[in-house]
Design an enzyme around this catalytic site. Structure first.
Site, PDB file in Angstrom:
ATOM      1  CE  LYS A 104      -7.405   8.934 -12.713  1.00  0.00           C
ATOM      2  NZ  LYS A 104      -6.482   9.806 -13.487  1.00  0.00           N
ATOM      3  CG  LEU A 112      -6.481  12.178  -8.695  1.00  0.00           C
ATOM      4  CD1 LEU A 112      -7.523  13.285  -8.789  1.00  0.00           C
ATOM      5  CD2 LEU A 112      -6.832  11.060  -9.668  1.00  0.00           C
ATOM      6  CB  SER A 124      -3.442   9.203 -11.572  1.00  0.00           C
ATOM      7  OG  SER A 124      -4.132   9.928 -12.560  1.00  0.00           O
ATOM      8  CB  ILE A 140      -2.761  16.781 -15.207  1.00  0.00           C
ATOM      9  CG1 ILE A 140      -2.551  18.301 -15.257  1.00  0.00           C
ATOM     10  CG2 ILE A 140      -2.071  16.202 -13.978  1.00  0.00           C
ATOM     11  CD1 ILE A 140      -3.226  19.077 -14.143  1.00  0.00           C
ATOM     12  N   GLY A 141      -0.203  14.786 -16.633  1.00  0.00           N
ATOM     13  CA  GLY A 141       1.255  14.645 -16.716  1.00  0.00           C
ATOM     14  C   GLY A 141       1.649  13.289 -17.285  1.00  0.00           C
ATOM     15  N   GLY A 142       0.606  12.519 -17.672  1.00  0.00           N
ATOM     16  CA  GLY A 142       0.856  11.176 -18.205  1.00  0.00           C
ATOM     17  C   GLY A 142      -0.145  10.152 -17.690  1.00  0.00           C
ATOM     18  CB  SER A 143      -2.816  10.520 -15.197  1.00  0.00           C
ATOM     19  OG  SER A 143      -2.005  10.876 -14.098  1.00  0.00           O
TER      20      SER A 143
END
Lengths: 550, 550
Positions: free
Chosen positions: B129, B179, B205, B226-229
């Site tokens: 990434k 991001l 992301s 950090i939240g679903g990336s």
């Protein structure tokens, strides 16, 4: 003891006195003259009681399990001493002795009836630092404004686990105003003093624990440490004390300032009279799987296999830190380090020198992290309930000079600096492989706990030998080496020239008479999350020292 | 692709184009019409190449080690596909194919000469990434203002370990502006689209990874979450993806906003085409002892013993979360959950319903933690280099409404709320023991990854099925179940009535035709620090599902 005129303080002290007076027949008058009263509480005990309070926790639980002593016998002995220890050092805060005896008798009956102990600490009295919650007890935590306002409605997790393991809670112990202090003084109960020399501090912030256990008024105590608050009282009182890595041991259920502050996190940990008692405490805590209660804790069980010396390399590689580059330690500490170094070399271990990594920068950084809000919360809490800051609070809060609270951007930057600092130190540790005979990085760092032995009250000025390991989040254990005798001071070499104002102050302080009878301790620092190995190594070091002293 | 007029963006895209054009002979023209081009890149490969790119990473390294294929054969096949995947989805950012071939030939020679592989990933191409640093490559991380200003002078730790294990780095992949987005769009390279349906987002992301691996242009990719990336691109692209607990896997050497932000911490993790590849990645990472490089990491080796199914209880206890109480998932997701539930029941596992714990409150809290500074740093970084926020950035930053940065006191309070939230959820998990047949708490939670399949661009509105597990710091793995066919939509039951504006929006979006050909994935969530058990359980679940589908 300073007389406190504040009505709330007076009431707190009267309440404590009332609870102790219930055991008046055990009280003995304390002489005013001598500075060393550490052995005094033992003087009026029976032979058996004296034997009991001189056992370590590991032996006590064994003797109760084997029914040599009852839990009530054991509690009686420790309570007798604790009452006198209070009169000598002002080490206690809350008292729940009556409930403790009820529990002791319950435990005795249980063992009598079932033949089984309720847990690995069956019948062990354990003392608890004031700001750690015990259900039903007040938690003033060193703030007058909090007195009578924080009756705990639940136990801290460490207390819950202790209870479940069979431990008996009977007293809470003094901590200083703000808790951010390496001495123990507050406006609720006043100052705690060192039983070995009452002109000296017992250290802080777990200073009540240090004074109480040093008097044999408790076999095991629970303290907390965010900059040295377990290790300094252990050192100044001649005890063993462990600050583990953050999040290995239960930490929930404390009442202090800055709840929710993540930048530097404190640790709950044990103070005791033997290294094996520190292991016992850790084993009991982690066998309880505390991560199923407190989400911040690591699911990292106590590694029994590592705890044993057999898992260690045959020869350890130890780095010795003699001087952190900011404040060289006083001669008795230097001497103890050299003795240990010689003993390790003699036993064939691989000993190198540890070059200090930025202790001054580390201190400047950690103070910013302690005081992200510029000290606002401390100032407000004090102002709300009392008239003055104790001297060590003043000294600490001056570091922030009442500046504005930091912004999130500044906090992020400080956190990044902290990580960079940790990376640098970790690389430094890894690079010691260049200097060892084995080609392995060192296993541990042996170093002072502080630049001085227990200092006179209100003169603690340098945290760099303890706070450094909090900043790096490395486990560190303190252990006793000797007791200082002023009459032997002629053998010490002169101090080097001073490099800064703090060192100036501390070197000016050096006068053997000042520190007469103070304990001498050292500190061993391990790799992060390697508490088991750290304690196993301590056994090896102590054995090498004993063998070399013969 | 949106035409970007900005000169820096044009140059970035030309540079990428130039590096791909060096392999012009492998390029095939991409048809404009079809929405599903996922299989197109395979169409012009040789039989052998097609076989190679359809292997998972575990098999590839085995076949290279056994000298069935050379590293160069393997790289050639994946590069051919990656070039077409780029033309189809705009998934790539930086390109270092030439260096990759040099390395592949080196590795082949090494194996030829020594008979030995350099490490467990010998010859495996791995995509990275964009914001994860690769030495020598630009790291614009989705910000135009950073383009050409961040040529990495070192590898991120994850990259270093991959290289040491024998992996070959050949491309970096697209991530969105800031991001902090579950789609992938920025002003540097433009938007990435879903190869299964180009009207849909591949998620974000780590959306470049999702699109590339879905096309078989990479066997294994490294993302962050950090939240679903990681999980959202895995779900929208029909892949496996793992978000571990914070600090288990290497995380240093990233370039993004909010460096030093501690309140919620992201995770590096793998995306791949098999569950066992996720294990392979974790094993390689932890066998390298990354905690000796990155001080924040836990010293918690990969527990091989737990990884095997034999260490699991004979019958698992699984809780199924059908609806988080905020946004009920679209019918294909509900159907997949029911199929899995039936399969688990059929296989004799203990299945209960998971009652959602405050997903709305959790979201409200985590957004505050994401935006402690009120979004200031994001706004500044964007303003410094580009003219507009992409739509998903706008949507996210509106949550902060350009409020002032929080004070330390407020941040402490939010951190305490986070811990209280975690405590409540942990107690809730422990309490499932009341509902299971075995009387044990559940081993894992089976749940949706999102309320919709891959949505149309710029319409992602609800993170609650993924960010919830970041807030709780629980490990979560995504796995594919099926592909959605709009023609089969008649079998689905109607949606329940809407409970709020977000659910309204998402339910209004439900039209089978919109999601035609989108992958269907689910998510399995484990206890903190139990990644090995989580992956072992996934094997059991997938087997039960396969057996029940026969």
């Amino acid at each position: 003891m300073v007389a406190l005129v504040n009505a709330v303080a007076a009431r707190k002290q009267e309440d404590r006195e009332a609870k102790l007076s219930a055991y008046r027949e055990w009280r003995i008058s304390v002489p005013d003259g001598p500075i060393d009263l550490s052995q005094y509480p033992l003087s009026k005990l029976t032979e058996t009681e004296r034997a009991i309070v001189q056992c370590d926790a590991t032996l006590i639980v064994e003797l109760i399990r084997k029914r040599v002593y009852t839990a009530e016998d054991v509690l009686t002995a420790f309570v007798k001493v604790a009452i006198v220890a209070q009169d000598i050092t002002n080490c206690l805060s809350e008292v729940c002795i009556e409930e403790a005896f009820v529990r002791a008798r319950e435990l005795d009956q249980h063992l009598e009836k079932t033949g089984k102990v309720v847990g690995p600490l069956h019948g062990l009295p354990v003392s608890i630092k004031d700001h750690i919650k015990i259900k039903g007890l007040d938690t003033s935590s060193g703030y007058l404004g909090w007195a009578y306002k924080n009756i705990a409605d639940s136990d801290a997790l460490v207390v819950k686990i202790l209870r479940n393991a069979g431990a008996i809670l009977y007293v809470k112990t003094q901590n200083p105003q703000t808790l951010l202090s390496l001495e123990t003084d507050n406006n609720v109960f006043g100052r705690t003093v060192n039983p070995f020399n009452r002109n000296l501090t017992p250290g802080g912030s777990s200073g009540g624990e240090g004074a109480l256990i040093a008097c044999h008024g408790s076999p095991m105590g629970v303290g907390t440490d965010i900059g040295g608050s377990i290790r300094i009282p252990a050192a100044h009182c001649g005890l063993y004390g462990l600050k583990a890595s953050v999040a290995r041991l239960p930490h929930s259920g404390l009442l202090g300032s800055h709840d929710g502050m993540d930048a530097i996190v404190g640790c709950v940990g044990p103070l005791a009279t033997s290294a094996r008692d520190l292991e016992l405490f850790c084993r009991v805590m982690l066998d309880a799987k505390p991560w199923l209660d407190e989400p911040a804790l690591l699911e990292m069980p106590w590694k029994r296999a590592v705890e044993s010396e057999q898992s260690l390399p045959g020869k350890l590689a130890i780095a010795v830190l003699f001087d952190d580059g900011v404040v060289a330690p006083h001669p008795p500490i230097m001497k103890a380090l050299k003795q240990y170094k010689d003993a390790l070399v003699h036993a064939g271990h691989d000993v190198i020198e540890w070059k200090a990594v930025d202790h001054q920068n580390g201190w400047d950084l950690i103070v910013k992290l302690y005081l992200l809000d510029g000290g606002a919360e401390y100032h407000e809490t004090i102002r709300a309930g009392e008239e003055f800051e104790v001297p060590q609070t003043e000294w600490m809060l001056e570091h922030a000079q009442r500046r504005d609270p930091y912004t999130p951007a500044k906090i992020f930057k400080l956190n990044s600096e902290r990580e960079a600092f940790r990376s640098k130190a970790l690389a430094h540790w890894n690079a010691t492989s260049q200097f060892t005979v084995s080609g392995r990085p060192v296993d541990a760092i042996l170093c002072p706990v502080a630049p001085t032995l227990a200092p006179p009250h209100n003169t603690t000025r340098w945290w760099g030998y303890t706070s450094h390991w909090n900043l790096l989040d490395l486990p560190a254990v303190v252990f006793p080496v000797d007791r200082f005798k002023a009459t032997e001071s002629a053998i010490y070499s002169p101090l080097p020239s001073s490099r800064n104002d703090v060192e100036n102050f501390i070197h000016d302080q050096w006068d053997p008479a000042t520190y007469d009878n103070a304990p001498i301790c050292l500190q061993l620092v391990g790799r992060r999350h390697n508490e088991e190995k750290l304690l196993a190594m301590l056994n090896v070091l102590e054995k090498a020292f004993r063998d070399n002293s013969l």
